[in-house]
Design a protein around this motif. Sequence first.
Motif, PDB file in Angstrom:
ATOM      1  N   PHE A 106      25.860 -74.138  11.512  1.00 19.35           N
ATOM      2  CA  PHE A 106      25.805 -72.821  12.141  1.00 19.35           C
ATOM      3  C   PHE A 106      24.365 -72.389  12.395  1.00 19.35           C
ATOM      4  O   PHE A 106      24.061 -71.764  13.402  1.00 19.35           O
ATOM      5  CB  PHE A 106      26.536 -71.780  11.292  1.00 19.35           C
ATOM      6  CG  PHE A 106      26.759 -70.508  12.049  1.00 19.35           C
ATOM      7  CD1 PHE A 106      27.657 -70.472  13.087  1.00 19.35           C
ATOM      8  CD2 PHE A 106      26.042 -69.375  11.759  1.00 19.35           C
ATOM      9  CE1 PHE A 106      27.842 -69.324  13.819  1.00 19.35           C
ATOM     10  CE2 PHE A 106      26.228 -68.213  12.488  1.00 19.35           C
ATOM     11  CZ  PHE A 106      27.143 -68.198  13.517  1.00 19.35           C
ATOM     12  N   TYR A 151      23.194 -73.834  15.491  1.00 15.53           N
ATOM     13  CA  TYR A 151      23.632 -73.040  16.649  1.00 15.53           C
ATOM     14  C   TYR A 151      22.710 -71.844  16.877  1.00 15.53           C
ATOM     15  O   TYR A 151      22.297 -71.577  18.004  1.00 15.53           O
ATOM     16  CB  TYR A 151      25.083 -72.600  16.434  1.00 15.53           C
ATOM     17  CG  TYR A 151      25.559 -71.541  17.385  1.00 15.53           C
ATOM     18  CD1 TYR A 151      25.865 -71.843  18.691  1.00 15.53           C
ATOM     19  CD2 TYR A 151      25.687 -70.226  16.969  1.00 15.53           C
ATOM     20  CE1 TYR A 151      26.286 -70.874  19.563  1.00 15.53           C
ATOM     21  CE2 TYR A 151      26.112 -69.245  17.826  1.00 15.53           C
ATOM     22  CZ  TYR A 151      26.410 -69.575  19.126  1.00 15.53           C
ATOM     23  OH  TYR A 151      26.816 -68.604  19.976  1.00 15.53           O
ATOM     24  N   GLU A 169      20.190 -71.173  20.047  1.00 16.98           N
ATOM     25  CA  GLU A 169      20.236 -70.032  20.953  1.00 16.98           C
ATOM     26  C   GLU A 169      18.878 -69.350  21.050  1.00 16.98           C
ATOM     27  O   GLU A 169      18.496 -68.904  22.124  1.00 16.98           O
ATOM     28  CB  GLU A 169      21.294 -69.031  20.478  1.00 16.98           C
ATOM     29  CG  GLU A 169      22.697 -69.505  20.730  1.00 16.98           C
ATOM     30  CD  GLU A 169      22.979 -69.665  22.205  1.00 16.98           C
ATOM     31  OE1 GLU A 169      22.901 -68.674  22.930  1.00 16.98           O
ATOM     32  OE2 GLU A 169      23.254 -70.780  22.628  1.00 16.98           O
ATOM     33  N   ILE A 208      17.418 -69.015  24.657  1.00 18.23           N
ATOM     34  CA  ILE A 208      17.205 -67.738  25.337  1.00 18.23           C
ATOM     35  C   ILE A 208      15.746 -67.584  25.727  1.00 18.23           C
ATOM     36  O   ILE A 208      15.425 -67.140  26.831  1.00 18.23           O
ATOM     37  CB  ILE A 208      17.686 -66.572  24.441  1.00 18.23           C
ATOM     38  CG1 ILE A 208      19.198 -66.604  24.345  1.00 18.23           C
ATOM     39  CG2 ILE A 208      17.268 -65.239  25.015  1.00 18.23           C
ATOM     40  CD1 ILE A 208      19.771 -65.625  23.390  1.00 18.23           C
ATOM     41  N   LEU A 251      30.175 -73.597  19.630  1.00 13.02           N
ATOM     42  CA  LEU A 251      30.708 -72.639  18.654  1.00 13.02           C
ATOM     43  C   LEU A 251      32.169 -72.950  18.343  1.00 13.02           C
ATOM     44  O   LEU A 251      32.595 -72.872  17.182  1.00 13.02           O
ATOM     45  CB  LEU A 251      30.558 -71.222  19.195  1.00 13.02           C
ATOM     46  CG  LEU A 251      30.750 -70.117  18.184  1.00 13.02           C
ATOM     47  CD1 LEU A 251      29.768 -70.291  17.050  1.00 13.02           C
ATOM     48  CD2 LEU A 251      30.534 -68.774  18.812  1.00 13.02           C
ATOM     49  N   PHE A 283      34.880 -65.698  19.767  1.00 10.68           N
ATOM     50  CA  PHE A 283      34.652 -64.859  18.584  1.00 10.68           C
ATOM     51  C   PHE A 283      35.971 -64.521  17.905  1.00 10.68           C
ATOM     52  O   PHE A 283      36.074 -64.529  16.666  1.00 10.68           O
ATOM     53  CB  PHE A 283      33.930 -63.574  18.961  1.00 10.68           C
ATOM     54  CG  PHE A 283      32.577 -63.788  19.571  1.00 10.68           C
ATOM     55  CD1 PHE A 283      31.909 -64.977  19.393  1.00 10.68           C
ATOM     56  CD2 PHE A 283      31.976 -62.797  20.312  1.00 10.68           C
ATOM     57  CE1 PHE A 283      30.670 -65.185  19.954  1.00 10.68           C
ATOM     58  CE2 PHE A 283      30.739 -62.994  20.870  1.00 10.68           C
ATOM     59  CZ  PHE A 283      30.084 -64.181  20.703  1.00 10.68           C
ATOM     60  N   MET A 316      29.571 -64.834  10.596  1.00 15.24           N
ATOM     61  CA  MET A 316      29.229 -65.701  11.721  1.00 15.24           C
ATOM     62  C   MET A 316      29.510 -65.001  13.044  1.00 15.24           C
ATOM     63  O   MET A 316      28.719 -65.083  13.985  1.00 15.24           O
ATOM     64  CB  MET A 316      30.023 -67.002  11.635  1.00 15.24           C
ATOM     65  CG  MET A 316      29.449 -67.988  10.653  1.00 15.24           C
ATOM     66  SD  MET A 316      30.663 -69.118   9.996  1.00 15.24           S
ATOM     67  CE  MET A 316      31.178 -69.995  11.419  1.00 15.24           C
ATOM     68  N   THR A 327      26.827 -62.485  13.857  1.00 10.45           N
ATOM     69  CA  THR A 327      25.626 -63.147  14.366  1.00 10.45           C
ATOM     70  C   THR A 327      25.827 -63.592  15.800  1.00 10.45           C
ATOM     71  O   THR A 327      24.953 -63.408  16.659  1.00 10.45           O
ATOM     72  CB  THR A 327      25.313 -64.363  13.489  1.00 10.45           C
ATOM     73  OG1 THR A 327      25.522 -64.003  12.137  1.00 10.45           O
ATOM     74  CG2 THR A 327      23.918 -64.820  13.690  1.00 10.45           C
ATOM     75  N   ALA A 328      27.015 -64.188  16.063  1.00  5.96           N
ATOM     76  CA  ALA A 328      27.273 -64.694  17.409  1.00  5.96           C
ATOM     77  C   ALA A 328      27.339 -63.557  18.412  1.00  5.96           C
ATOM     78  O   ALA A 328      26.925 -63.720  19.562  1.00  5.96           O
ATOM     79  CB  ALA A 328      28.565 -65.501  17.414  1.00  5.96           C
ATOM     80  N   ILE A 329      27.843 -62.370  17.971  1.00  5.43           N
ATOM     81  CA  ILE A 329      27.896 -61.225  18.889  1.00  5.43           C
ATOM     82  C   ILE A 329      26.485 -60.795  19.266  1.00  5.43           C
ATOM     83  O   ILE A 329      26.203 -60.489  20.428  1.00  5.43           O
ATOM     84  CB  ILE A 329      28.679 -60.052  18.253  1.00  5.43           C
ATOM     85  CG1 ILE A 329      30.173 -60.350  18.276  1.00  5.43           C
ATOM     86  CG2 ILE A 329      28.429 -58.761  19.013  1.00  5.43           C
ATOM     87  CD1 ILE A 329      30.998 -59.332  17.560  1.00  5.43           C
ATOM     88  N   VAL A 330      25.582 -60.792  18.282  1.00  6.35           N
ATOM     89  CA  VAL A 330      24.193 -60.425  18.587  1.00  6.35           C
ATOM     90  C   VAL A 330      23.623 -61.379  19.621  1.00  6.35           C
ATOM     91  O   VAL A 330      22.974 -60.975  20.595  1.00  6.35           O
ATOM     92  CB  VAL A 330      23.344 -60.438  17.303  1.00  6.35           C
ATOM     93  CG1 VAL A 330      21.918 -60.108  17.620  1.00  6.35           C
ATOM     94  CG2 VAL A 330      23.891 -59.472  16.307  1.00  6.35           C
ATOM     95  N   ILE A 331      23.880 -62.683  19.415  1.00  5.21           N
ATOM     96  CA  ILE A 331      23.371 -63.671  20.367  1.00  5.21           C
ATOM     97  C   ILE A 331      23.992 -63.447  21.736  1.00  5.21           C
ATOM     98  O   ILE A 331      23.313 -63.507  22.769  1.00  5.21           O
ATOM     99  CB  ILE A 331      23.662 -65.089  19.852  1.00  5.21           C
ATOM    100  CG1 ILE A 331      22.835 -65.358  18.614  1.00  5.21           C
ATOM    101  CG2 ILE A 331      23.343 -66.121  20.905  1.00  5.21           C
ATOM    102  CD1 ILE A 331      23.209 -66.609  17.902  1.00  5.21           C
ATOM    103  N   PHE A 385      22.723 -54.086  12.240  1.00  2.00           N
ATOM    104  CA  PHE A 385      23.029 -54.258  13.650  1.00  2.00           C
ATOM    105  C   PHE A 385      23.931 -53.137  14.159  1.00  2.00           C
ATOM    106  O   PHE A 385      23.606 -52.466  15.142  1.00  2.00           O
ATOM    107  CB  PHE A 385      23.680 -55.616  13.888  1.00  2.00           C
ATOM    108  CG  PHE A 385      24.019 -55.845  15.327  1.00  2.00           C
ATOM    109  CD1 PHE A 385      23.015 -56.088  16.243  1.00  2.00           C
ATOM    110  CD2 PHE A 385      25.323 -55.805  15.759  1.00  2.00           C
ATOM    111  CE1 PHE A 385      23.311 -56.275  17.564  1.00  2.00           C
ATOM    112  CE2 PHE A 385      25.626 -55.989  17.088  1.00  2.00           C
ATOM    113  CZ  PHE A 385      24.616 -56.232  17.999  1.00  2.00           C
TER     114      PHE A 385
END
Lengths: 512, 112, 145
Positions: free
Chosen positions: A134, A137, A141, A145, A178, B39, B73, B76-80, C38
């Motif tokens: 993870f 990953y 990114e 980016i 993912l 997600f 996880m 984190t993926a949502i932020v990305i 966040f």
Amino acid sequence: MNPLIPLFVAVPLGGAFLTMIIGKFLRNANKYIGMTVLLFLMVISYISITGLSGNISVYKVGGWEPVNGTPIGIYMVLDSLSAILLCIINTIGFLSIVYSFTYIAQYTSENYFYSLFCLMVAGMNGIVLSGDIFNIYIFLEISAISSYALVAFGVEREQLEATFKYQVLGGLASMLILIGISFIYWKAKTLNIADIKAALGTNTAKSFYIPVQLLLLSGFGLKAAIIPFHAWLPDAHSSAPSPISAMLSGVLIKAAGIYVILRLFFNMFIITEDMAMLLTTLGALSMAVGVLLAIGQWDIKRLLAYHSISQMGYVVMSAGIGMILLARGTKPEVASLAIAGGLFHLINHAAFKSLLFLNAGAIEYRTGTRDLKSMGGLAGLMPATSSTSFVASMAISGIPPFNGFFSKLIIIIAAIMGKFYFLAVIAVIVSIVTLASFMKFQRYAFYNKEIEKSENSPKEVPFPMVFSMVTLAVLCLVLSLIALPQVRDVILTPAIRILTDSQLYTTSITGM
Amino acid sequence: MILYLLCFVLFLVGLYGVITRRNLMKITISLSIMEFSTFLFLALIGYVKNGVPPIVDPAKPDVIYVDPLPQAMVLTAIVIGLATTAMLMAVIIRIYRKYKTLDIREIKNLRG
Amino acid sequence: MKGMTIIVKKTTQLICGIVFLYGVYVIIHGHLTPGGGFAGGVIVAGSFILLILAFGSDFMHLTREETGSTITENFGVLVALIIALTGMALGTKVFFLNWLPKGKVGELISAGVIPLYNIFVGIEVAASILTIFLALLIFKEELTR
């Protein structure tokens, strides 16, 4: 625990954000911060490759010790393979940032450039060092980016179009990765690479294994631009500013694509012959198709970008040959030879392809064009650019005293010893076509016609650019020394041992 | 099981949009749909039967929590995903300024 | 960009502060309840964005580059990184070490350095989302001009 490991990620991150704050108030601070950060990283990457001596060093972030033998928390793993990649990333990064001192001055908002550059380096160092999928990953990114933004740095029509294509395909790749990761977590209930290997074991059903492998292969294959997934690479790599092209082509596709494929398929999954066959086919295909697409190009940077696809094909193909032989269990020494050739070619490609992109940038800086048809006769006017690009062209086409020759020779010998005669023939033919294509580049760019020396004829590029190009040209010669057994034992052999020995990685991480 | 299938359907909806739409904005929206199907899938695999949200309550020590790791996880993926979408939007505005159109058929300088 | 009607403006005036406070609440209770840096940061940024949408961006005199929000954003990340690096200098010398006393589960001041991370991540997220919003707004105004 080796205290240098987290610094590989923390220092460039700190440098990136410091650049944005201090660069607002002090002019030129951005350059020196960027250079200092990359110089520091280069030095500690050399310290770590010499101090490693074949061991695997694990860093548990936050000090979370394993519970009942199950690793929890984030592991950063530094082994010989990651150390090689770290050296490549930080050396090329340092030389590119020195090159951009004068090159990037033609753009506005230099602060953003240096900041994004440091972020990209942080992301790539993170990919190479992280011990769980993870985090791979996440760092992927981060680097992706920042590279999207850097490709679009010129904000002209072509850059914007290239970056849009790159982003959509890159986003697709991230989704595939993912999903692959979530499937693995579903089955193994862990994210640590070594622990996944132990948890999945040998008795996992094929119907589960193969889709996951295909998902991850297509995701990372998109990042590495292996042939069916290559559409974004020529656009993105040719539209970016030249130091960034050198970073993308020389480093990013290796760290984000090839390295992760090698790590996952050798150290995490059980090696199966079907998958190895697929990888070899894809490698041979990208080797051949990439060079055929490159022949017809008249734009220098597009030509170089297609050659990147082709040269990466060599690496994937030789890794695939090694995997096939390992899966069959016959001739393990040929398997290590094939993987050695692949890794050696990976190192060499970083040197000569970055050099070629820097040369293309130097030509564009002085003449303002990338079209081969409208240039020529630069040999007398830009001697440093001309001679270094000659070195790089000879190295990429595999002419003896340069490094490309030795790695291609090792790959071809390994293919013949493993009885893959057809692949050996393809490799030789591709090498010849590459030579032809680079003769064209040399002839049209540097000879072909005479230009009178006058006031407004192009002259040699400024010192920082010459410095980077000459250093890389020297590297192209020096790296041939890796073929010597004494040097090979220090650099390549421990990395190959980690890839070929299926239990070494797992036991030395979970066993601690 | 039906939930996983629905996730997959949502993924295919997004993929269909990315492939067939001609408008840059719609491609971006389709990409976001794909992201969110992933997600959802990631959040679903952490579910444990009869599990409660993983907030530690000292008063009730023995309840079954759902797996909190996929939730972390997903966050984190949502932020990305947010960063990617913002980046795409900025690029689209820039493209619109240069080309005066959002049609992908009109934007084809690079080929070959 | 023009502002909206007087009704919207008045309602925004009334609820904007509450939204902001709610964001701050989510940030500082990040280690106890769902949420954290966040989510809270997004809510805080939302309160600013609400103000700009209701009153229009004309009163702000946007320049080409918004220095304030960019610097705040970078400052937030930098401090979070420095807190992580202090772990390497103190205690057992590990990156991201939680070296403050942990306290009791369920109390506001507990969990060591995690609330500090939450606060600075919250600052960073709020500033960065505001920066993204302002950047897109500036792009749009340059288009219409």
